[in-house]
Design a protein around this motif. Structure first.
Motif, PDB file in Angstrom:
ATOM      1  N   ARG A 276      29.693  12.207  24.529  1.00  0.00           N
ATOM      2  CA  ARG A 276      29.035  13.320  23.845  1.00  0.00           C
ATOM      3  C   ARG A 276      27.793  12.859  23.098  1.00  0.00           C
ATOM      4  NH1 ARG A 276      33.918  14.930  24.950  1.00  0.00           N
ATOM      5  NH2 ARG A 276      34.584  17.114  24.836  1.00  0.00           N
ATOM      6  N   ALA A 277      27.825  11.672  22.542  1.00  0.00           N
ATOM      7  CA  ALA A 277      26.637  11.120  21.889  1.00  0.00           C
ATOM      8  C   ALA A 277      25.502  10.968  22.894  1.00  0.00           C
ATOM      9  CB  ALA A 277      26.972   9.782  21.242  1.00  0.00           C
ATOM     10  N   GLU A 283      19.632  15.489  25.421  1.00  0.00           N
ATOM     11  CA  GLU A 283      19.053  16.801  25.129  1.00  0.00           C
ATOM     12  C   GLU A 283      17.825  16.683  24.242  1.00  0.00           C
ATOM     13  OE1 GLU A 283      22.204  18.963  23.347  1.00  0.00           O
ATOM     14  OE2 GLU A 283      23.378  19.146  25.208  1.00  0.00           O
ATOM     15  N   ARG A 284      17.860  15.748  23.318  1.00  0.00           N
ATOM     16  CA  ARG A 284      16.779  15.634  22.333  1.00  0.00           C
ATOM     17  C   ARG A 284      15.645  14.727  22.803  1.00  0.00           C
ATOM     18  NH1 ARG A 284      19.738  14.112  18.568  1.00  0.00           N
ATOM     19  NH2 ARG A 284      19.135  11.942  18.235  1.00  0.00           N
ATOM     20  N   MET A 285      15.984  13.665  23.551  1.00  0.00           N
ATOM     21  CA  MET A 285      14.997  12.643  23.872  1.00  0.00           C
ATOM     22  C   MET A 285      14.687  12.533  25.352  1.00  0.00           C
ATOM     23  SD  MET A 285      16.441   9.639  21.352  1.00  0.00           S
ATOM     24  CE  MET A 285      15.032   8.584  21.664  1.00  0.00           C
ATOM     25  N   TYR A 290      16.582   6.483  25.870  1.00  0.00           N
ATOM     26  CA  TYR A 290      17.166   6.266  24.550  1.00  0.00           C
ATOM     27  C   TYR A 290      17.890   4.925  24.546  1.00  0.00           C
ATOM     28  CZ  TYR A 290      21.451   8.361  26.585  1.00  0.00           C
ATOM     29  OH  TYR A 290      22.530   8.662  27.369  1.00  0.00           O
ATOM     30  N   LEU A 291      18.131   4.393  23.357  1.00  0.00           N
ATOM     31  CA  LEU A 291      18.642   3.038  23.215  1.00  0.00           C
ATOM     32  C   LEU A 291      20.107   3.033  22.801  1.00  0.00           C
ATOM     33  CD1 LEU A 291      15.624   1.497  21.261  1.00  0.00           C
ATOM     34  CD2 LEU A 291      15.993   1.569  23.737  1.00  0.00           C
ATOM     35  N   LEU A 297      24.454   6.653  16.018  1.00  0.00           N
ATOM     36  CA  LEU A 297      23.933   7.593  15.031  1.00  0.00           C
ATOM     37  C   LEU A 297      24.497   8.994  15.216  1.00  0.00           C
ATOM     38  CD1 LEU A 297      20.171   6.503  15.053  1.00  0.00           C
ATOM     39  CD2 LEU A 297      21.886   5.976  13.311  1.00  0.00           C
ATOM     40  N   GLU A 298      24.899   9.313  16.443  1.00  0.00           N
ATOM     41  CA  GLU A 298      25.402  10.655  16.735  1.00  0.00           C
ATOM     42  C   GLU A 298      26.884  10.816  16.402  1.00  0.00           C
ATOM     43  OE1 GLU A 298      23.251  12.964  17.788  1.00  0.00           O
ATOM     44  OE2 GLU A 298      21.668  11.433  17.799  1.00  0.00           O
ATOM     45  N   VAL A 299      27.593   9.715  16.215  1.00  0.00           N
ATOM     46  CA  VAL A 299      29.048   9.771  16.122  1.00  0.00           C
ATOM     47  C   VAL A 299      29.561  10.462  14.866  1.00  0.00           C
ATOM     48  CG1 VAL A 299      31.144   8.344  15.955  1.00  0.00           C
ATOM     49  CG2 VAL A 299      29.407   7.836  17.689  1.00  0.00           C
ATOM     50  N   PRO A 300      29.023  10.190  13.659  1.00  0.00           N
ATOM     51  CA  PRO A 300      29.577  10.864  12.475  1.00  0.00           C
ATOM     52  C   PRO A 300      29.521  12.388  12.561  1.00  0.00           C
ATOM     53  CG  PRO A 300      28.249   8.990  11.803  1.00  0.00           C
ATOM     54  CD  PRO A 300      28.024   9.158  13.274  1.00  0.00           C
TER      55      PRO A 300
END
Length: 332
Positions: A276-277, A283-285, A290-291, A297-300
């Motif tokens: 899901r991350a 979707e954003r980049m 992406y790295l 960063l997406e997990v929390p």
């Protein structure tokens, strides 16, 4: 679809995750109650792997972090991870750790809740010797264990005093995170056979080794020693096939394990969060570029989102007992 003994395959989807909520700390709880992770790995050429994995473990909600890595890169790692206690271990000429590392690691067995071994390690035989030496102590303390990368070669490199012909089998279930190439290396099967039909080899390895096997691919399968099989299809996107992505996944799983998740739950949730991350980043980049460091960063936010869904569903349903996957078809 290939399965062993026509085993039911449980989907790791939104419905199954909602029915299988992660352990949550009390509102007044401190960092000790959120779990302590030890990440053992890194080398002169790959110090970044242990940083990626350690960051992911904290992003998954673990409360404390210790990193054990080579003395040559320990200061670098400590500067990159100010949240962690960093222990420098003596290295040999092939970037493996000497067995005197046990003097530093043994006391930690009573202080940590989960150990991840493997990210960034390079000397497989040396790593296997260290894992074999650690196993009795971790078993005694009841510590969860995740084996990634070359640490999984513990299956191939036995101690000198290992009885001839005795197969390797863990006393307590551990989590292993091979991709198809690594699974082929560990089992002797052809990689092409595993890519096309991963269910049977994952189930066989889980039963034989007493391990939860997260066999990674576009369709990731998670097999438990009792024969329960899960699948996560469309694992994020092709952008997740990038250097360091597997280190992040292993770190997420270790963080969830430290929080109190059962091995099979930590593996299923870890695979889902990782995928899901990747979807969010795509979707954003964009799908490519992406790295791996950005995945954590997406997990929390994903944990928060899924946690709120779980809370709402439990309130709507009223008091309920926890459902254990394997007793029924998840996602039905």
């Amino acid at each position: 679809m290939d399965t062993t003994d026509h085993a039911a395959v449980h989907d790791v989807d939104a419905a199954s995750l909602a029915a299988w909520p992660l352990p949550q700390p009390e509102a007044e709880g401190d960092k000790e109650l959120r779990g302590h992770v030890l990440v053992l790995g890194g080398s002169r050429e790959m110090p970044g792997a242990v940083i990626l994995a350690a960051t992911a473990a904290l992003r998954a909600g673990a409360g404390k972090l210790t990193i054990a890595t080579g003395a040559s890169v320990a200061q670098l790692v400590a500067l990159a991870m100010p949240e962690a206690r960093v222990i420098g271990l003596t290295e040999n000429e092939t970037d493996g750790f000497h067995l005197d590392a046990l003097d530093s690691l043994d006391p930690l067995a009573d202080k940590v809740d989960a150990v991840l071994v493997g990210p960034g390690m390079r000397d497989a035989p040396c790593t296997a010797r260290l894992v074999h030496a650690l196993l009795p102590r971790l078993d005694q303390a009841g510590v969860g264990l995740v084996l990634d990368a070359c640490a999984m070669d513990v299956m191939l490199h036995m101690p000198h005093d290992w009885p001839d012909g005795k197969p390797m089998r863990f006393a307590r279930p551990v989590i292993m995170t091979p991709h198809c190439g690594e699974m082929a290396h560990l089992t002797g099967l052809e990689k092409e056979c595993i890519v096309g039909r991963p269910d049977a080899p994952a189930l066989q390895a889980a039963r034989d080794w007493n391990a939860v096997i997260a066999l990674k691919g576009a369709r990731t399968v998670i097999a438990a020693p009792d024969g329960t099989l899960w699948q996560h299809e469309g694992a994020g996107n092709v952008g997740l096939a990038i250097s360091g992505s597997g280190d992040v996944l292993a770190g997420i799983i270790a963080g969830l394990l430290a929080r109190g998740a059962a091995p099979e739950q930590a593996a299923c949730w870890g695979v889902a969060l990782h995928a899901r991350a990747g979807d969010r980043l795509a979707e954003r980049m964009g799908t490519l570029g992406y790295l791996a460091r950005e995945i954590s960063l997406e997990v929390p936010a994903l944990l928060e989102q899924l946690g709120h869904k779980n809370t709402r569903q439990r309130k709507d349903a009223g008091p309920a007992t926890r459902r254990v996957p394997g007793d029924e078809q998840l996602g039905a």
